[in-house]
Design a protein around this motif. Structure first.
Motif, mmCIF file in Angstrom:
data_model
loop_
_atom_site.group_PDB
_atom_site.id
_atom_site.type_symbol
_atom_site.label_atom_id
_atom_site.label_comp_id
_atom_site.label_asym_id
_atom_site.label_seq_id
_atom_site.Cartn_x
_atom_site.Cartn_y
_atom_site.Cartn_z
ATOM 1 N N ALA A 86 0.827 -1.191 0.000
ATOM 2 C CA ALA A 86 0.000 0.000 0.000
ATOM 3 C C ALA A 86 0.861 1.240 0.000
ATOM 4 O O ALA A 86 2.003 1.261 0.428
ATOM 5 C CB ALA A 86 -0.908 -0.006 1.239
ATOM 6 N N SER A 127 3.716 4.589 -5.091
ATOM 7 C CA SER A 127 3.709 5.781 -5.927
ATOM 8 C C SER A 127 4.907 5.716 -6.836
ATOM 9 O O SER A 127 5.755 4.865 -6.746
ATOM 10 C CB SER A 127 3.760 7.050 -5.060
ATOM 11 O OG SER A 127 4.954 7.059 -4.305
ATOM 12 N N THR A 132 -7.271 7.928 -0.967
ATOM 13 C CA THR A 132 -6.634 7.023 -1.916
ATOM 14 C C THR A 132 -7.313 5.662 -1.917
ATOM 15 O O THR A 132 -7.807 5.180 -0.894
ATOM 16 C CB THR A 132 -5.138 6.833 -1.598
ATOM 17 O OG1 THR A 132 -5.005 6.307 -0.280
ATOM 18 C CG2 THR A 132 -4.397 8.157 -1.703
ATOM 19 N N GLU A 144 -6.230 1.869 -3.646
ATOM 20 C CA GLU A 144 -5.140 1.179 -4.326
ATOM 21 C C GLU A 144 -5.584 -0.208 -4.784
ATOM 22 O O GLU A 144 -6.333 -0.892 -4.074
ATOM 23 C CB GLU A 144 -3.928 1.068 -3.399
ATOM 24 C CG GLU A 144 -3.385 2.443 -3.007
ATOM 25 C CD GLU A 144 -2.401 2.370 -1.866
ATOM 26 O OE1 GLU A 144 -2.291 1.286 -1.247
ATOM 27 O OE2 GLU A 144 -1.750 3.383 -1.570
ATOM 28 N N GLU A 159 -3.831 -3.696 -6.214
ATOM 29 C CA GLU A 159 -2.619 -4.466 -6.490
ATOM 30 C C GLU A 159 -2.972 -5.653 -7.376
ATOM 31 O O GLU A 159 -3.939 -6.368 -7.111
ATOM 32 C CB GLU A 159 -1.998 -4.980 -5.199
ATOM 33 C CG GLU A 159 -1.583 -3.897 -4.225
ATOM 34 C CD GLU A 159 -1.126 -4.488 -2.905
ATOM 35 O OE1 GLU A 159 -0.267 -5.393 -2.941
ATOM 36 O OE2 GLU A 159 -1.657 -4.075 -1.865
ATOM 37 N N THR A 177 0.952 -2.061 -8.849
ATOM 38 C CA THR A 177 0.036 -1.446 -7.900
ATOM 39 C C THR A 177 -0.431 -0.124 -8.488
ATOM 40 O O THR A 177 0.385 0.725 -8.852
ATOM 41 C CB THR A 177 0.720 -1.201 -6.540
ATOM 42 O OG1 THR A 177 1.089 -2.453 -5.968
ATOM 43 C CG2 THR A 177 -0.207 -0.460 -5.591
ATOM 44 N N TYR A 178 -1.739 0.049 -8.577
ATOM 45 C CA TYR A 178 -2.340 1.252 -9.161
ATOM 46 C C TYR A 178 -2.995 2.061 -8.048
ATOM 47 O O TYR A 178 -3.746 1.515 -7.236
ATOM 48 C CB TYR A 178 -3.378 0.879 -10.215
ATOM 49 C CG TYR A 178 -2.818 0.007 -11.321
ATOM 50 C CD1 TYR A 178 -2.185 0.567 -12.421
ATOM 51 C CD2 TYR A 178 -2.904 -1.381 -11.237
ATOM 52 C CE1 TYR A 178 -1.656 -0.227 -13.425
ATOM 53 C CE2 TYR A 178 -2.381 -2.189 -12.230
ATOM 54 C CZ TYR A 178 -1.759 -1.607 -13.322
ATOM 55 O OH TYR A 178 -1.227 -2.402 -14.312
ATOM 56 N N THR A 179 -2.691 3.347 -8.016
ATOM 57 C CA THR A 179 -3.240 4.227 -6.994
ATOM 58 C C THR A 179 -4.208 5.214 -7.636
ATOM 59 O O THR A 179 -3.852 5.930 -8.578
ATOM 60 C CB THR A 179 -2.127 4.991 -6.259
ATOM 61 O OG1 THR A 179 -1.240 4.049 -5.657
ATOM 62 C CG2 THR A 179 -2.708 5.884 -5.175
ATOM 63 N N TYR A 180 -5.425 5.232 -7.102
ATOM 64 C CA TYR A 180 -6.464 6.168 -7.544
ATOM 65 C C TYR A 180 -6.760 7.133 -6.393
ATOM 66 O O TYR A 180 -6.564 6.798 -5.227
ATOM 67 C CB TYR A 180 -7.752 5.433 -7.905
ATOM 68 C CG TYR A 180 -7.652 4.453 -9.049
ATOM 69 C CD1 TYR A 180 -8.077 4.781 -10.330
ATOM 70 C CD2 TYR A 180 -7.142 3.159 -8.843
ATOM 71 C CE1 TYR A 180 -8.021 3.870 -11.369
ATOM 72 C CE2 TYR A 180 -7.058 2.253 -9.885
ATOM 73 C CZ TYR A 180 -7.502 2.608 -11.146
ATOM 74 O OH TYR A 180 -7.424 1.693 -12.179
#
Length: 284
Positions: free
Chosen positions: A84, A87, A206, A208, A210, A215-218
């Motif tokens: 987690a 970035s 945020t 996230e 995975e 790992t994509y962070t929105y």
């Protein structure tokens, strides 16, 4: 004197056997009715306990085990932690390139270019060579504000996905990190209730996701408190409510959509939270 005494004595009424039987039947009926009511009350109480406690307990334990299993599987493949708070890098359309919302805007060719078919081609080009099978858990959704970390499985079937405490991916919507809309659903009450506290989310929180490869962070961008359960516009490639058109977007992007039932303990309406992709970190 004797006559007056005789007149003062009242006759004692006789209790007929039929009267006794009626009284006995009445008592049996009342007693039996009381037993039935007590039994029904106990059964209802057990059902409530089962729905509100047991299903949550079992679903949460199963979801936690699945998260651990995915992490072990990815770790054994040399995928790193990808934990987690990831970035760095630029959002990807799913093919591992650095193009994305931070470096260049998606082509304005309409939803057809960012629809399910385009997403499948992009997703197939990654290390996750095949699309997830129906009901397969293949990603982990993390929402720090809610203390939530839950598996994401393909499909929104209640018995195979949602009732197991998972979050379900709407078939036909995009996969994590792809141009378009990665849309998921989760229970708000019972069966693990992963989205029970979804109303606590605020803009800039945020979310996230995975996967095996990244790992994509929105970040949360818009919240639709209530709409129809049949409002299909909220999960389109360019999401916009068909019931409340003032909520949503008008141009292509990299979106995530979280949906759940509202109000609590009903399924009459849906709550929707939208976010935008801000970063992607490959697993190492």
């Amino acid at each position: 004197m004797r006559a007056s005494v005789v007149r003062a004595v009242r006759p004692v009424p006789l209790v007929q056997h039929s009267t006794l039987r009626r009284r006995a039947r009445r008592r049996r009926v009342l007693w039996g009715g009381g037993e039935v009511l007590v039994t029904v009350g106990v059964v209802l109480a057990l059902l409530v306990v089962h729905q509100l406690w047991w299903t949550n307990r079992e679903a949460r334990r199963g979801a936690e085990r699945k998260v651990e299993a995915l992490e072990r599987e990815w770790g054994a493949e040399g995928g790193g932690t990808g934990g987690a708070g990831a970035s760095g890098g630029s959002p990807s359309s799913g093919d591992g390139t650095s193009s994305g919302p931070q470096s260049s805007r998606p082509s304005r060719t309409g939803p057809s270019r960012t629809g399910a078919a385009a997403g499948r081609r992009s997703y197939a080009g990654t290390a996750d060579a095949a699309l997830p099978r129906r009901s397969q858990a293949y990603a982990i959704l993390t929402i720090p504000r809610l203390g939530l970390r839950v598996p994401v499985a393909e499909g929104v079937s209640k018995p195979d996905v949602l009732n197991r405490g998972y979050v379900g991916h709407y078939p036909g919507t995009q996969q994590p990190g792809q141009a378009g809309n990665f849309a998921v659903a989760g229970h708000r009450n019972t069966h693990g209730e992963p989205f029970r506290y979804l109303p606590r989310l605020r803009r800039a929180d945020t979310v996230e996701v995975e996967t095996r490869t990244a790992t994509y962070t929105y970040t949360v961008d818009k919240i639709l408190p209530q709409t129809s359960s049949r409002d299909a516009g909220v999960v389109r490639a360019v999401p916009r409510s068909l019931v409340r058109p003032s909520y949503g977007y008008s141009e292509p992007g990299y979106y995530i959509t979280l949906t759940t039932c509202t109000p609590e303990f009903t399924s009459r309406y849906r709550m929707v939270v939208w976010g935008k992709l801000v970063s992607m970190r490959p697993r190492r």
